[in-house]
Design a protein around this motif. Structure first.
Motif, PDB file in Angstrom:
ATOM      1  N   ALA A  49       0.836  -1.200   0.000  1.00 37.26           N
ATOM      2  CA  ALA A  49       0.000   0.000   0.000  1.00 37.26           C
ATOM      3  C   ALA A  49       0.875   1.255   0.000  1.00 37.26           C
ATOM      4  O   ALA A  49       1.991   1.249   0.522  1.00 37.26           O
ATOM      5  N   ARG A  50       0.362   2.312  -0.577  1.00 36.44           N
ATOM      6  CA  ARG A  50       1.112   3.561  -0.666  1.00 36.44           C
ATOM      7  C   ARG A  50       0.160   4.723  -0.915  1.00 36.44           C
ATOM      8  O   ARG A  50      -0.997   4.527  -1.279  1.00 36.44           O
ATOM      9  N   ASN A  51       0.697   5.932  -0.739  1.00 35.11           N
ATOM     10  CA  ASN A  51      -0.107   7.095  -1.073  1.00 35.11           C
ATOM     11  C   ASN A  51       0.355   7.681  -2.406  1.00 35.11           C
ATOM     12  O   ASN A  51       1.366   7.258  -2.972  1.00 35.11           O
ATOM     13  N   ASN A  52      -0.410   8.623  -2.917  1.00 33.95           N
ATOM     14  CA  ASN A  52      -0.079   9.307  -4.159  1.00 33.95           C
ATOM     15  C   ASN A  52       1.111  10.234  -3.931  1.00 33.95           C
ATOM     16  O   ASN A  52       1.437  10.585  -2.791  1.00 33.95           O
ATOM     17  N   TRP A  53       1.695  10.689  -5.006  1.00 35.78           N
ATOM     18  CA  TRP A  53       2.628  11.795  -4.932  1.00 35.78           C
ATOM     19  C   TRP A  53       1.886  12.968  -4.300  1.00 35.78           C
ATOM     20  O   TRP A  53       0.684  13.145  -4.533  1.00 35.78           O
ATOM     21  N   HIS A  54       2.577  13.758  -3.502  1.00 32.34           N
ATOM     22  CA  HIS A  54       1.944  14.906  -2.863  1.00 32.34           C
ATOM     23  C   HIS A  54       2.998  15.868  -2.335  1.00 32.34           C
ATOM     24  O   HIS A  54       4.188  15.551  -2.312  1.00 32.34           O
ATOM     25  N   THR A  55       2.547  17.053  -1.928  1.00 41.10           N
ATOM     26  CA  THR A  55       3.411  18.047  -1.298  1.00 41.10           C
ATOM     27  C   THR A  55       2.726  18.561  -0.044  1.00 41.10           C
ATOM     28  O   THR A  55       1.505  18.423   0.116  1.00 41.10           O
ATOM     29  N   HIS A  56       3.516  19.171   0.828  1.00 42.93           N
ATOM     30  CA  HIS A  56       2.990  19.802   2.043  1.00 42.93           C
ATOM     31  C   HIS A  56       3.484  21.245   2.077  1.00 42.93           C
ATOM     32  O   HIS A  56       4.692  21.487   1.973  1.00 42.93           O
ATOM     33  N   ALA A  91       9.177  21.879   2.889  1.00 43.92           N
ATOM     34  CA  ALA A  91       7.955  22.424   2.291  1.00 43.92           C
ATOM     35  C   ALA A  91       7.997  22.287   0.771  1.00 43.92           C
ATOM     36  O   ALA A  91       9.040  22.485   0.148  1.00 43.92           O
ATOM     37  N   ASP A  92       6.847  21.921   0.215  1.00 46.09           N
ATOM     38  CA  ASP A  92       6.616  21.878  -1.229  1.00 46.09           C
ATOM     39  C   ASP A  92       7.482  20.879  -2.002  1.00 46.09           C
ATOM     40  O   ASP A  92       7.618  20.993  -3.223  1.00 46.09           O
ATOM     41  N   VAL A  93       8.058  19.889  -1.318  1.00 42.16           N
ATOM     42  CA  VAL A  93       8.817  18.839  -1.997  1.00 42.16           C
ATOM     43  C   VAL A  93       7.855  17.715  -2.393  1.00 42.16           C
ATOM     44  O   VAL A  93       7.165  17.149  -1.537  1.00 42.16           O
ATOM     45  N   LYS A  94       7.815  17.405  -3.666  1.00 40.63           N
ATOM     46  CA  LYS A  94       6.940  16.344  -4.178  1.00 40.63           C
ATOM     47  C   LYS A  94       7.515  14.990  -3.769  1.00 40.63           C
ATOM     48  O   LYS A  94       8.690  14.711  -4.023  1.00 40.63           O
ATOM     49  N   HIS A  95       6.676  14.154  -3.143  1.00 45.20           N
ATOM     50  CA  HIS A  95       7.135  12.869  -2.614  1.00 45.20           C
ATOM     51  C   HIS A  95       5.956  11.914  -2.434  1.00 45.20           C
ATOM     52  O   HIS A  95       4.801  12.301  -2.593  1.00 45.20           O
ATOM     53  N   TRP A  96       6.286  10.673  -2.090  1.00 40.04           N
ATOM     54  CA  TRP A  96       5.281   9.676  -1.705  1.00 40.04           C
ATOM     55  C   TRP A  96       5.924   8.745  -0.682  1.00 40.04           C
ATOM     56  O   TRP A  96       7.143   8.713  -0.534  1.00 40.04           O
ATOM     57  N   HIS A  97       5.089   7.983   0.034  1.00 39.11           N
ATOM     58  CA  HIS A  97       5.580   6.980   0.970  1.00 39.11           C
ATOM     59  C   HIS A  97       4.565   5.854   1.087  1.00 39.11           C
ATOM     60  O   HIS A  97       3.380   6.051   0.836  1.00 39.11           O
ATOM     61  N   GLY A  98       5.068   4.673   1.459  1.00 37.47           N
ATOM     62  CA  GLY A  98       4.200   3.515   1.610  1.00 37.47           C
ATOM     63  C   GLY A  98       5.007   2.273   1.949  1.00 37.47           C
ATOM     64  O   GLY A  98       6.234   2.329   2.097  1.00 37.47           O
ATOM     65  N   ALA A  99       4.329   1.170   2.080  1.00 37.66           N
ATOM     66  CA  ALA A  99       4.946  -0.089   2.497  1.00 37.66           C
ATOM     67  C   ALA A  99       5.730  -0.735   1.360  1.00 37.66           C
ATOM     68  O   ALA A  99       5.425  -0.536   0.185  1.00 37.66           O
ATOM     69  N   VAL A 100       6.723  -1.543   1.725  1.00 30.96           N
ATOM     70  CA  VAL A 100       7.374  -2.399   0.744  1.00 30.96           C
ATOM     71  C   VAL A 100       6.389  -3.508   0.374  1.00 30.96           C
ATOM     72  O   VAL A 100       5.332  -3.653   1.008  1.00 30.96           O
TER      73      VAL A 100
END
Length: 129
Positions: A49-56, A91-100
């Motif tokens: 499982a993982r999330n979409n690309w996103h920024t904060h 701030a504003d760095v495009k990234h994603w995170h999730g499980a292997v």
């Protein structure tokens, strides 16, 4: 899920039901009302499982508490994360995170400000990690 619940420090929470996650992930908000404006959520990803690309807008901090997962900034190689790892996302760095692919992944997410959700991490892209 029983094995991850034994290792988890905080409650798993409820399934996340929106279009910004692929696979099954859970969220338990630990802090939402703070003068610091820094909500803290315990996020649990099932394997793959993982999330979409996103920024904060104000950045984000991830504190890994269990399992193994990926963190990747756009244009950089993926970083394998394990319990005890800390990721400071500017701030504003495009990234994603999730499980292997074969492990649960649990992290605390300290997320002040707004999140801008972007495109999904495709299965083809994910499988190349």
């Amino acid at each position: 899920m029983a094995s991850i619940e034994k290792k988890a420090i905080f409650p798993i929470g409820e399934p996340i039901e929106n279009e910004y996650f692929f696979g099954t992930a859970y969220l338990e908000m630990l802090l939402t009302d703070s003068a610091l404006n820094a909500p803290i959520g315990n996020v649990t990803f099932e394997p793959g499982a993982r999330n979409n690309w996103h920024t904060h807008a104000a950045g984000q901090i991830l504190l890994v508490t269990a399992g193994e997962g990926w963190y990747q900034e756009e244009g950089k190689p993926g970083q394998l994360l394990k319990a005890g790892d800390v990721v400071n996302i500017p701030a504003d760095v495009k990234h994603w995170h999730g499980a292997v692919k074969d492990s649960w992944f649990v992290h605390l997410a300290l997320t002040p400000g707004e999140t801008t959700w972007l495109e999904p991490v495709t299965e083809e892209y994910y499988q190349q990690l």
